[in-house]
Scaffold this active site. Structure first.
Site, PDB file in Angstrom:
ATOM      1  N   LEU A 339      -3.846  80.219  29.711  1.00 49.22           N
ATOM      2  CA  LEU A 339      -4.163  81.007  30.918  1.00 49.22           C
ATOM      3  C   LEU A 339      -3.474  82.362  30.884  1.00 49.22           C
ATOM      4  CD1 LEU A 339      -3.639  78.138  33.477  1.00 49.22           C
ATOM      5  CD2 LEU A 339      -5.831  79.135  32.837  1.00 49.22           C
ATOM      6  N   GLY A 340      -2.386  82.405  30.157  1.00 55.92           N
ATOM      7  CA  GLY A 340      -1.649  83.658  30.089  1.00 55.92           C
ATOM      8  C   GLY A 340      -0.412  83.460  29.250  1.00 55.92           C
ATOM      9  N   GLY A 342       3.876  85.014  28.413  1.00 52.87           N
ATOM     10  CA  GLY A 342       5.030  85.840  28.766  1.00 52.87           C
ATOM     11  C   GLY A 342       6.040  85.743  27.640  1.00 52.87           C
ATOM     12  N   PHE A 344       8.647  84.025  27.496  1.00 52.85           N
ATOM     13  CA  PHE A 344       9.155  82.640  27.410  1.00 52.85           C
ATOM     14  C   PHE A 344       8.253  81.753  26.547  1.00 52.85           C
ATOM     15  CE2 PHE A 344       6.257  83.364  30.828  1.00 52.85           C
ATOM     16  CZ  PHE A 344       5.327  82.357  30.647  1.00 52.85           C
ATOM     17  N   GLY A 345       6.963  82.114  26.487  1.00 52.09           N
ATOM     18  CA  GLY A 345       5.986  81.250  25.834  1.00 52.09           C
ATOM     19  C   GLY A 345       4.626  81.474  26.460  1.00 52.09           C
ATOM     20  N   CYS A 346       3.883  80.395  26.661  1.00 48.89           N
ATOM     21  CA  CYS A 346       2.557  80.612  27.237  1.00 48.89           C
ATOM     22  C   CYS A 346       2.293  79.662  28.404  1.00 48.89           C
ATOM     23  CB  CYS A 346       1.496  80.447  26.171  1.00 48.89           C
ATOM     24  SG  CYS A 346       1.496  78.802  25.506  1.00 48.89           S
ATOM     25  N   VAL A 347       1.237  79.981  29.151  1.00 48.82           N
ATOM     26  CA  VAL A 347       0.826  79.129  30.267  1.00 48.82           C
ATOM     27  C   VAL A 347      -0.488  78.468  29.878  1.00 48.82           C
ATOM     28  CG1 VAL A 347       0.190  79.071  32.706  1.00 48.82           C
ATOM     29  CG2 VAL A 347       1.966  80.646  31.925  1.00 48.82           C
ATOM     30  N   ASP A 456      10.229  89.862  42.694  1.00 48.28           N
ATOM     31  CA  ASP A 456       9.216  90.307  41.721  1.00 48.28           C
ATOM     32  C   ASP A 456       7.819  90.240  42.340  1.00 48.28           C
ATOM     33  OD1 ASP A 456       8.235  91.289  39.372  1.00 48.28           O
ATOM     34  OD2 ASP A 456       8.582  89.477  38.182  1.00 48.28           O
TER      35      ASP A 456
END
Ligand code: AMP
Length: 616
Positions: A339-340, A342, A344-347, A456
């Site tokens: 889905l997306g 960042g 940190f890793g992915c969603v 944020d």
């Protein structure tokens, strides 16, 4: 009454009767042109202008039109009651005289609320309770965020949910139902007649059942013969509970429809009833086709409450019993779809299998090669999310520690607000943007009330469940404030979204709900510019100079003035002078209501007489 556009007028009395109005005018001296304004007794959004001329009273109905304007019947339209009165103070234009002297409401007399003001609230509450099986805070939020849509729904379909409504049954069957059990005067039911769309009222009086036809005129109004006219059947019934309006008795006890599965059904303690209640929410309407509600349940668009993410999956007490912070890996199915992503890793998309149902989830998967600091950050985010539960905030379902550390969240399938708006510029109305931004303010108000700072808030972190349902996400920078603190002090500056930050964040590293308000203003700007980039070509530090010199972004093209004023207020330099989210939400709410509320057309026959007419 608080929503009444006339509430602030010193000559507005609210819901007083004609004779009370005349008493006030007498007391004030009966001079020519003396006037006051009152709510139309039927209180469907209209007013009555009571005016003195030649020692006589004249009462003029002021109708509220479909397009939201007001006019004395046959007269020119005006945008509000104040404007209308001002106009007639200069030009009689058909009245017996101009409005010369306001008959001021005495200081110790508050504007009187109309019966329907409180009734409408109760109806709304009952409807939400029955249709979505919501209670408590979830119900209040549903009402606040969707009041205009709900009122439209209620106006047309509420009678179907009422215990006194028996659907299409024969007259004889209606009698049989009324005669069974006790037979007190005023026991009643409403049934649909064979000619669909017309109704009959059956009432017990003196141990005998009488039937009245409910008239339905060409303009769509319902009434008893020669009685007061109403837009809806339920309003008529509520009115007849107070005034006989030609009937033998006022309506009292409802003869409960044995097939009524709403009011009469006790709430099952072992969990919630399915949310079908007679209709299945339609699939998401095609973009652009999402216009005002058509009235029929099948035609209407899905409201937030129709979705599975309005309430927590743990709002079911059974599910709550099994709630654990750490989820079992075998209950989680992870899709390959990303889905997306960042740093940190992915969603990823996935499904979480609960005992009674499967829910769609978004899974933030931590890359295994990440250092401990990133893992700690995710744990902190989880810790914050774990404490939050609001319809306008992405909820965490739990954490899962398996091949990777995973944060499992509710799914918001339509993705980030900025992308959604920029890709669908032509299909999303400004009203739609207002609705979504009001929802964001509701979520932020919740955070403020619970002492959390988001830090944020930006359009990229507002995710959409669908075109009409927004949720705040990304609590990676969020902080829970101590009970006595109203700000968080960051020790060092990090990778900060400077363009979204208030001056005190940048200058003193101080973060509070007030600094979130500043970010909310930027988010609004992004939304009303349909995903535009704030401070276009400027770099973060340049923006700081721009703000310090007192400059602010311009109003996005097509953005309503009222909304730009809210934005500008969010960008008040000093946080002490900036509005809080309670205030911002109030303003978003009134604007949202004011543009989406369209009261059905008013009738101009005022205080219709109540002649005794026994029909059929
Ligand atoms: P984040 O790092 O939390 O901003 O997530 C990165 C991206 O993943 C977002 O911009 C979304 O596109 C997607 N995403 C994150 N959370 C969700 C969610 N709960 N539902 C759907 N998509 C999500």
């Amino acid at each position: 009454m608080m929503n009444d556009p006339a509430a602030d007028l010193p000559f507005f009395y609210g819901s007083i009767s004609r004779s009370e109005a005349e008493d006030y005018l007498k007391l004030a001296g009966m001079s020519d042109g003396l006037f006051l304004l009152r709510q139309c007794l039927r209180s469907l959004g209209g007013y009555v202008l009571s005016l003195v001329w030649n020692l006589q009273f004249h009462h003029y109905s002021v109708e509220k039109q479909m397009n939201g304007t007001y006019c004395v019947s046959g007269g020119k339209p005006h945008c509000g009651p104040a404007e209308l009165c001002e106009y007639y103070s200069k030009d009689a234009d058909g009245l017996v005289t101009t409005l010369r002297k306001p008959c001021l409401r005495p200081a110790d007399t508050p504007v009187r609320a109309g019966v329907f003001d409180s009734l409408r609230d109760n109806m709304l509450r009952e409807y939400v309770r029955q249709t979505w099986n919501l209670e408590g805070e979830a119900m209040e939020q549903a009402i606040i965020s969707q009041a205009p849509q709900l009122e439209k729904l209620i106006a047309t379909t509420a009678h179907e949910k009422m215990p006194w409504f028996h659907g299409k049954i024969e007259r004889q069957e209606g009698e049989r139902r009324l005669y069974s059990g006790a037979q007190p005067d005023g026991k009643f039911l409403v049934r649909e007649r064979k000619e669909s769309g017309t109704f009959a009222l059956s009432i017990m009086y003196g141990k005998t059942v009488y039937h009245y036809q409910i008239l339905h005129d060409k303009s769509g109004k319902y009434s008893m013969p020669e009685g007061t006219k109403f837009d809806t059947v339920w309003q008529l019934v509520e009115y007849l509970k107070m005034k006989p309006d030609g009937l033998l008795t006022v309506l009292r006890e409802a003869c409960v429809n044995p097939n009524c599965n709403t009011a009469a059904t006790p709430v099952v303690p072992s969990g919630r009833r399915p949310r079908t209640n007679g209709y299945t929410p339609p699939p998401e309407a095609p973009l652009g086709a999402c216009k005002a509600l058509e009235g029929l349940p099948g035609d209407r668009r899905a409201l937030p409450m129709d979705t599975s993410v309005y309430e927590s999956p743990y709002s079911d007490p059974e599910a709550l019993k099994e709630k654990k912070l750490f989820l079992k890996r075998d209950q989680l199915m992870i899709d390959e779809v990303e889905l997306g992503s960042g740093n940190f890793g992915c969603v990823k998309k996935g499904v979480y299998k609960m005992r009674k149902k499967h829910i769609d989830v978004a899974i933030k998967v931590l890359k295994s090669e990440n250092e401990k600091a990133v893992k700690d950050e995710m744990m902190k985010e989880a810790e914050i999310m774990h404490q939050l539960d609001n319809p306008y905030i992405v909820r965490m379902i739990g954490l899962c520690e398996a091949e990777n550390l995973m944060l499992v969240m509710e799914m918001a399938a339509s993705g980030p607000l900025n992308k959604f708006l920029s890709s669908k510029k032509d299909q999303i109305s400004v009203e739609n943007v207002v609705e979504l931004m009001h929802q964001v303010s509701l979520g932020m108000r919740y955070l403020e009330e619970n002492n959390f700072v988001h830090r944020d808030l930006a359009a990229r972190n507002v995710l959409l469940v669908n075109q009409h349902y927004a949720k705040i996400s990304d609590f990676g920078l969020s902080k829970a404030l101590g009970a006595d603190d109203n700000y968080y002090k960051a020790r060092t500056a990090g990778k900060w979204p400077l363009k979204w930050y208030a001056p005190e964040c940048i200058n003193f590293h101080k973060f509070s709900s007030k600094s979130d308000v500043w970010s909310y203003g930027i988010t609004m700007w992004e939304a009303f510019s349909y995903g535009g980039k704030p401070y276009k070509k400027m770099k973060g530090p340049e923006v700081t100079g721009f703000i310090e010199s007192g400059k602010r972004m311009d109003c996005p093209a097509g953005c309503p003035d009222v909304m730009y004023t809210v934005m500008m207020d969010c960008w008040t330099y000093k946080h002490e002078d900036r509005p809080d989210f309670a205030k911002v939400e109030d303003r978003m709410r009134s604007y949202h209501y004011s543009i989406s509320k369209k009261t059905p057309k008013e009738d101009n026959t005022e205080d219709a007489s109540a002649n005794a007419t026994v029909a059929i």
